[in-house]
Design a protein around this motif. Sequence first.
Motif, PDB file in Angstrom:
ATOM      1  N   GLU A   6       0.843  -1.194   0.000  1.00 14.22           N
ATOM      2  CA  GLU A   6       0.000   0.000   0.000  1.00 14.22           C
ATOM      3  C   GLU A   6       0.882   1.250   0.000  1.00 14.22           C
ATOM      4  O   GLU A   6       1.894   1.311   0.697  1.00 14.22           O
ATOM      5  CB  GLU A   6      -0.857  -0.031   1.261  1.00 14.22           C
ATOM      6  N   PHE A   7       0.495   2.223  -0.804  1.00 13.07           N
ATOM      7  CA  PHE A   7       1.162   3.515  -0.835  1.00 13.07           C
ATOM      8  C   PHE A   7       0.181   4.558  -0.329  1.00 13.07           C
ATOM      9  O   PHE A   7      -0.908   4.701  -0.879  1.00 13.07           O
ATOM     10  CB  PHE A   7       1.564   3.886  -2.265  1.00 13.07           C
ATOM     11  N   GLY A   8       0.568   5.296   0.710  1.00 13.21           N
ATOM     12  CA  GLY A   8      -0.246   6.393   1.221  1.00 13.21           C
ATOM     13  C   GLY A   8       0.460   7.714   0.969  1.00 13.21           C
ATOM     14  O   GLY A   8       1.544   7.757   0.373  1.00 13.21           O
ATOM     15  N   ASP A   9      -0.127   8.783   1.429  1.00 14.77           N
ATOM     16  CA  ASP A   9       0.482  10.098   1.253  1.00 14.77           C
ATOM     17  C   ASP A   9       1.901  10.145   1.821  1.00 14.77           C
ATOM     18  O   ASP A   9       2.809  10.714   1.211  1.00 14.77           O
ATOM     19  CB  ASP A   9      -0.369  11.183   1.913  1.00 14.77           C
ATOM     20  N   ASP A  10       2.089   9.539   3.005  1.00 11.52           N
ATOM     21  CA  ASP A  10       3.419   9.525   3.619  1.00 11.52           C
ATOM     22  C   ASP A  10       4.416   8.746   2.764  1.00 11.52           C
ATOM     23  O   ASP A  10       5.598   9.085   2.717  1.00 11.52           O
ATOM     24  CB  ASP A  10       3.362   8.936   5.027  1.00 11.52           C
ATOM     25  N   SER A  11       3.948   7.693   2.094  1.00 10.78           N
ATOM     26  CA  SER A  11       4.822   6.906   1.218  1.00 10.78           C
ATOM     27  C   SER A  11       5.358   7.779   0.091  1.00 10.78           C
ATOM     28  O   SER A  11       6.569   7.808  -0.182  1.00 10.78           O
ATOM     29  CB  SER A  11       4.063   5.722   0.604  1.00 10.78           C
ATOM     30  N   TYR A  12       4.455   8.472  -0.581  1.00 14.74           N
ATOM     31  CA  TYR A  12       4.863   9.314  -1.707  1.00 14.74           C
ATOM     32  C   TYR A  12       5.765  10.455  -1.248  1.00 14.74           C
ATOM     33  O   TYR A  12       6.722  10.824  -1.940  1.00 14.74           O
ATOM     34  CB  TYR A  12       3.636   9.856  -2.444  1.00 14.74           C
ATOM     35  N   THR A  13       5.499  11.023  -0.081  1.00 20.30           N
ATOM     36  CA  THR A  13       6.338  12.087   0.463  1.00 20.30           C
ATOM     37  C   THR A  13       7.751  11.568   0.730  1.00 20.30           C
ATOM     38  O   THR A  13       8.736  12.207   0.364  1.00 20.30           O
ATOM     39  CB  THR A  13       5.721  12.659   1.747  1.00 20.30           C
ATOM     40  N   ALA A  14       7.846  10.396   1.369  1.00 22.56           N
ATOM     41  CA  ALA A  14       9.156   9.819   1.688  1.00 22.56           C
ATOM     42  C   ALA A  14       9.923   9.453   0.420  1.00 22.56           C
ATOM     43  O   ALA A  14      11.130   9.703   0.321  1.00 22.56           O
ATOM     44  CB  ALA A  14       8.978   8.583   2.584  1.00 22.56           C
ATOM     45  N   LEU A  15       9.241   8.875  -0.552  1.00 23.91           N
ATOM     46  CA  LEU A  15       9.903   8.516  -1.804  1.00 23.91           C
ATOM     47  C   LEU A  15      10.393   9.769  -2.524  1.00 23.91           C
ATOM     48  O   LEU A  15      11.521   9.807  -3.027  1.00 23.91           O
ATOM     49  CB  LEU A  15       8.970   7.717  -2.705  1.00 23.91           C
ATOM     50  N   GLY A  16       9.565  10.789  -2.579  1.00 22.27           N
ATOM     51  CA  GLY A  16       9.965  12.032  -3.225  1.00 22.27           C
ATOM     52  C   GLY A  16      11.166  12.673  -2.551  1.00 22.27           C
ATOM     53  O   GLY A  16      12.083  13.160  -3.226  1.00 22.27           O
ATOM     54  N   ARG A  66      -2.620  -9.072  12.350  1.00 20.02           N
ATOM     55  CA  ARG A  66      -3.767  -9.847  11.874  1.00 20.02           C
ATOM     56  C   ARG A  66      -3.870  -9.825  10.350  1.00 20.02           C
ATOM     57  O   ARG A  66      -4.701 -10.508   9.767  1.00 20.02           O
ATOM     58  CB  ARG A  66      -5.055  -9.297  12.488  1.00 20.02           C
ATOM     59  N   ARG A  67      -3.049  -9.007   9.695  1.00 18.26           N
ATOM     60  CA  ARG A  67      -3.110  -8.868   8.238  1.00 18.26           C
ATOM     61  C   ARG A  67      -1.760  -9.247   7.632  1.00 18.26           C
ATOM     62  O   ARG A  67      -1.043  -8.426   7.099  1.00 18.26           O
ATOM     63  CB  ARG A  67      -3.487  -7.434   7.859  1.00 18.26           C
ATOM     64  N   ASP A  68      -1.418 -10.528   7.743  1.00 22.05           N
ATOM     65  CA  ASP A  68      -0.150 -11.005   7.193  1.00 22.05           C
ATOM     66  C   ASP A  68      -0.029 -10.657   5.721  1.00 22.05           C
ATOM     67  O   ASP A  68      -1.011 -10.658   4.981  1.00 22.05           O
ATOM     68  CB  ASP A  68      -0.037 -12.522   7.352  1.00 22.05           C
ATOM     69  N   ASP A  69       1.191 -10.379   5.318  1.00 23.08           N
ATOM     70  CA  ASP A  69       1.526 -10.121   3.923  1.00 23.08           C
ATOM     71  C   ASP A  69       0.894  -8.852   3.364  1.00 23.08           C
ATOM     72  O   ASP A  69       0.755  -8.712   2.160  1.00 23.08           O
ATOM     73  CB  ASP A  69       1.171 -11.324   3.042  1.00 23.08           C
ATOM     74  N   GLN A  70       0.525  -7.921   4.221  1.00 27.02           N
ATOM     75  CA  GLN A  70       0.013  -6.629   3.773  1.00 27.02           C
ATOM     76  C   GLN A  70       0.871  -5.539   4.419  1.00 27.02           C
ATOM     77  O   GLN A  70       0.966  -5.459   5.640  1.00 27.02           O
ATOM     78  CB  GLN A  70      -1.458  -6.458   4.133  1.00 27.02           C
ATOM     79  N   TYR A  71       1.488  -4.733   3.560  1.00 21.53           N
ATOM     80  CA  TYR A  71       2.475  -3.756   4.012  1.00 21.53           C
ATOM     81  C   TYR A  71       2.180  -2.377   3.456  1.00 21.53           C
ATOM     82  O   TYR A  71       1.609  -2.241   2.377  1.00 21.53           O
ATOM     83  CB  TYR A  71       3.881  -4.166   3.531  1.00 21.53           C
ATOM     84  N   THR A  72       2.642  -1.358   4.189  1.00 27.26           N
ATOM     85  CA  THR A  72       2.634  -0.001   3.669  1.00 27.26           C
ATOM     86  C   THR A  72       4.084   0.391   3.400  1.00 27.26           C
ATOM     87  O   THR A  72       4.987   0.041   4.169  1.00 27.26           O
ATOM     88  CB  THR A  72       1.946   0.989   4.633  1.00 27.26           C
ATOM     89  N   VAL A  73       4.314   1.079   2.307  1.00 24.08           N
ATOM     90  CA  VAL A  73       5.662   1.510   1.944  1.00 24.08           C
ATOM     91  C   VAL A  73       6.036   2.698   2.824  1.00 24.08           C
ATOM     92  O   VAL A  73       5.330   3.705   2.858  1.00 24.08           O
ATOM     93  CB  VAL A  73       5.726   1.877   0.445  1.00 24.08           C
ATOM     94  N   ALA A  74       7.154   2.554   3.543  1.00 24.64           N
ATOM     95  CA  ALA A  74       7.602   3.607   4.448  1.00 24.64           C
ATOM     96  C   ALA A  74       8.646   4.511   3.803  1.00 24.64           C
ATOM     97  O   ALA A  74       8.797   5.663   4.194  1.00 24.64           O
ATOM     98  CB  ALA A  74       8.177   2.989   5.723  1.00 24.64           C
ATOM     99  N   GLY A  75       9.367   3.992   2.811  1.00 24.21           N
ATOM    100  CA  GLY A  75      10.404   4.787   2.159  1.00 24.21           C
ATOM    101  C   GLY A  75      11.285   3.903   1.301  1.00 24.21           C
ATOM    102  O   GLY A  75      11.064   2.694   1.187  1.00 24.21           O
ATOM    103  N   ALA A  76      12.286   4.519   0.702  1.00 26.01           N
ATOM    104  CA  ALA A  76      13.233   3.787  -0.133  1.00 26.01           C
ATOM    105  C   ALA A  76      14.487   4.632  -0.293  1.00 26.01           C
ATOM    106  O   ALA A  76      14.452   5.855  -0.088  1.00 26.01           O
ATOM    107  CB  ALA A  76      12.631   3.477  -1.499  1.00 26.01           C
ATOM    108  N   ARG A  77      15.561   3.963  -0.652  1.00 29.18           N
ATOM    109  CA  ARG A  77      16.806   4.680  -0.935  1.00 29.18           C
ATOM    110  C   ARG A  77      17.667   3.833  -1.852  1.00 29.18           C
ATOM    111  O   ARG A  77      17.568   2.605  -1.860  1.00 29.18           O
ATOM    112  CB  ARG A  77      17.566   5.037   0.335  1.00 29.18           C
ATOM    113  N   TYR A  78      18.505   4.516  -2.619  1.00 31.13           N
ATOM    114  CA  TYR A  78      19.446   3.821  -3.481  1.00 31.13           C
ATOM    115  C   TYR A  78      20.650   3.401  -2.651  1.00 31.13           C
ATOM    116  O   TYR A  78      21.083   4.130  -1.757  1.00 31.13           O
ATOM    117  CB  TYR A  78      19.857   4.715  -4.662  1.00 31.13           C
ATOM    118  N   LEU A  79      21.153   2.221  -2.930  1.00 32.75           N
ATOM    119  CA  LEU A  79      22.295   1.700  -2.188  1.00 32.75           C
ATOM    120  C   LEU A  79      23.585   2.319  -2.694  1.00 32.75           C
ATOM    121  O   LEU A  79      23.718   2.620  -3.879  1.00 32.75           O
ATOM    122  CB  LEU A  79      22.349   0.185  -2.318  1.00 32.75           C
ATOM    123  N   ASP A  80      24.541   2.470  -1.780  1.00 32.96           N
ATOM    124  CA  ASP A  80      25.840   3.011  -2.187  1.00 32.96           C
ATOM    125  C   ASP A  80      26.719   1.881  -2.725  1.00 32.96           C
ATOM    126  O   ASP A  80      26.345   0.703  -2.684  1.00 32.96           O
ATOM    127  CB  ASP A  80      26.508   3.775  -1.038  1.00 32.96           C
TER     128      ASP A  80
END
Length: 95
Positions: A6-16, A66-80
Amino acid sequence: MEEDYEFGDDSYTALGAAGVAWQDAVFVLRQSRPLVRRHIGAVLNVAGRDRQGRWLAVALIELSPRRDDQYTVAGARYLDDVEVASIERMLKGQP
């Protein structure tokens, strides 16, 4: 059961803020191979190559126990370069 991301507003903000396109995060989660996965408690980290071949780590949080295998995207980064070299050695079975 297939994992649901799942992508929420916070997900898009963190990715941006990290300079990561949401499409690249989706690509890593759904299509990239090989993947490196680490699941600790409610946190799942997935690393794989994005659409341009760069190593990207996506951080996710399990929505609830209670909702196995359901995640919200918290962020991402490129590896060095050091992290990429470590993953490549691991994938080749080298210490």
